[in-house]
Design a protein around this motif. Structure first.
Motif, PDB file in Angstrom:
ATOM      1  N   ASP A  31       0.808  -1.222   0.000  1.00 44.15           N
ATOM      2  CA  ASP A  31       0.000   0.000   0.000  1.00 44.15           C
ATOM      3  C   ASP A  31       0.836   1.264   0.000  1.00 44.15           C
ATOM      4  OD1 ASP A  31      -2.279  -1.527   0.009  1.00 44.15           O
ATOM      5  OD2 ASP A  31      -2.620  -1.360   2.173  1.00 44.15           O
ATOM      6  N   GLY A  33       3.309   2.180  -1.679  1.00 42.62           N
ATOM      7  CA  GLY A  33       3.891   2.614  -2.941  1.00 42.62           C
ATOM      8  C   GLY A  33       5.327   2.152  -3.076  1.00 42.62           C
ATOM      9  N   HIS A 318       6.252  -2.396 -11.349  1.00 42.12           N
ATOM     10  CA  HIS A 318       5.549  -1.218 -10.844  1.00 42.12           C
ATOM     11  C   HIS A 318       4.673  -0.625 -11.949  1.00 42.12           C
ATOM     12  CE1 HIS A 318       9.126   1.406 -12.245  1.00 42.12           C
ATOM     13  NE2 HIS A 318       8.080   1.879 -12.905  1.00 42.12           N
ATOM     14  N   THR A 331       3.224   2.170  -7.867  1.00 41.48           N
ATOM     15  CA  THR A 331       3.024   1.156  -6.836  1.00 41.48           C
ATOM     16  C   THR A 331       3.477  -0.191  -7.385  1.00 41.48           C
ATOM     17  OG1 THR A 331       0.729   0.801  -7.549  1.00 41.48           O
ATOM     18  CG2 THR A 331       1.095   2.336  -5.705  1.00 41.48           C
TER      19      THR A 331
END
Length: 362
Positions: A31, A33, A318, A331
């Protein structure tokens, strides 16, 4: 209205699942990132590093699909005033001949060269002083090994980022993102040099080879740029070997990492000499790219790992939901991938799930 409702339902589902339950999970898997994820599995644990700019931190988790409760351990924080004190990017943890190594990118002055240096660049070149460095850790377990600074990997006093090790029957190699000359600024290409050992380059500058140049429309930013090479990039190379056929690939990122068009590209080693550019074949289209229908943009800088029971292959990468926010929107996500009949990797469309958890994960 329908799109807004869909987002609300997705948020509610993610909240209820807390990212992972016994059978499914949703992306992202952390969460907080992050970007440039590197994941390996060792003795029942998944280990992850990613870019935080300040240091090299190692995370570990028993499961691949949720890192929110993962343990973390600081491996290395450089003191100020050194050539590798700032902007630490894309650290990777490797076990080579029974010894742990971390390879990472860093620079001395927060990506901000003095005007007397940058004036020589044809384009703006804030990363002109980025170089590649290594750490060494002794011990069987990376979680308890003591890591110390080992060396700067020689890139001939030129820009170098996103370096990785490429293992081959002919030896060990360093593949990284490079410029043609020290002050080019752009384009960013893929270079390869041979290593004497994990911390020492044996190739002189005359033997350094460029194995990929961003010449295709989707490798440029903006897409299809024709006026110059500014922002055209090949970076984030990673070795990927087909476990059945033994075919060797380098999966790398193309375009620009703060942009919606960031994607994955593919080189295949079709000859016997990694130092021979003609022994590499580039796939002419991106192999993993944005999925606007699911608001999955800027997908790239991947690593690859097996499921707990070793039967499945997984990509960790990502991406961003809001591409207008650039680097800060990235993220970390993961999804299963398979293999095509020709032996090349077959990546899924990027998305958020829910997906089935890796085989053998409990």
């Amino acid at each position: 209205m329908f799109k807004l409702l869909s987002l609300v339902l997705y948020a509610a589902l993610a909240l209820c699942q807390n990212n992972t339950n016994s059978t499914t999970y949703t992306n992202p898997i952390l969460d907080a990132g992050g970007a440039d994820p590197w994941v390996i599995r060792h003795d029942g644990w998944y280990y992850m590093t990613f870019t935080n700019n300040n240091d090299v931190t190692l995370w570990r988790s028993k499961i691949l699909t949720n890192w929110n409760e993962a343990e973390s351990r600081l491996l290395f924080k450089p003191p100020p005033g050194l050539n590798y004190s700032t902007d630490l990017w894309a650290p990777e943890l490797h076990n080579l001949n029974g010894v742990w190594y971390v390879i990472f990118t860093a620079d001395p002055r927060n990506d901000s060269p003095p005007p007397e240096v940058e004036m020589w660049c044809e384009y703006n070149c804030p990363a002109v002083h980025h170089r590649m460095f290594t750490l060494e850790g002794q011990g069987d377990d990376p979680w308890t090994a003591e890591f110390t600074f080992k060396s700067e990997l020689d890139t001939y006093d030129q820009f170098a980022i996103d370096g990785t090790y490429f293992q081959h029957s002919t030896g060990l190699y360093h593949i990284y993102s490079c410029w043609n000359r020290g002050t080019d600024g752009w384009p960013a290409n893929l270079c390869i040099t041979q290593l004497e050992n994990p911390w020492t380059v044996s190739s002189p500058f005359s033997e350094r080879q460029i194995i990929s140049v961003p010449t295709l429309p989707w490798e440029k930013t903006p897409y299809g740029r024709t006026v110059n090479d500014r922002l055209s990039s090949n970076e984030g190379p990673q070795q990927l070997t087909n476990p059945t056929t033994g075919q060797q690939f380098v999966i790398f990122s193309a375009a620009r990492s703060d942009n919606r068009n960031y994607c994955l590209a593919q080189l295949e080693l079709v000859g016997d000499n990694p130092m021979n550019p003609s022994d590499w074949r580039k796939h002419q289209y991106p192999i993993f790219f944005q999925n606007p229908e699911e608001e999955a943009y800027g997908v790239g800088h991947a690593s690859f790992v097996k499921s707990p029971d070793e039967t499945e292959d997984w990509i960790v990468y990502h991406g961003m939901r809001d591409p207008t926010n650039g680097w800060g929107a990235r993220t970390i996500r993961t999804q299963r991938f398979t293999w095509n009949e020709d032996g090349s990797p077959n990546f899924p469309e990027p998305g958020y799930g829910p997906y089935q958890v890796p085989s053998g994960q409990s």
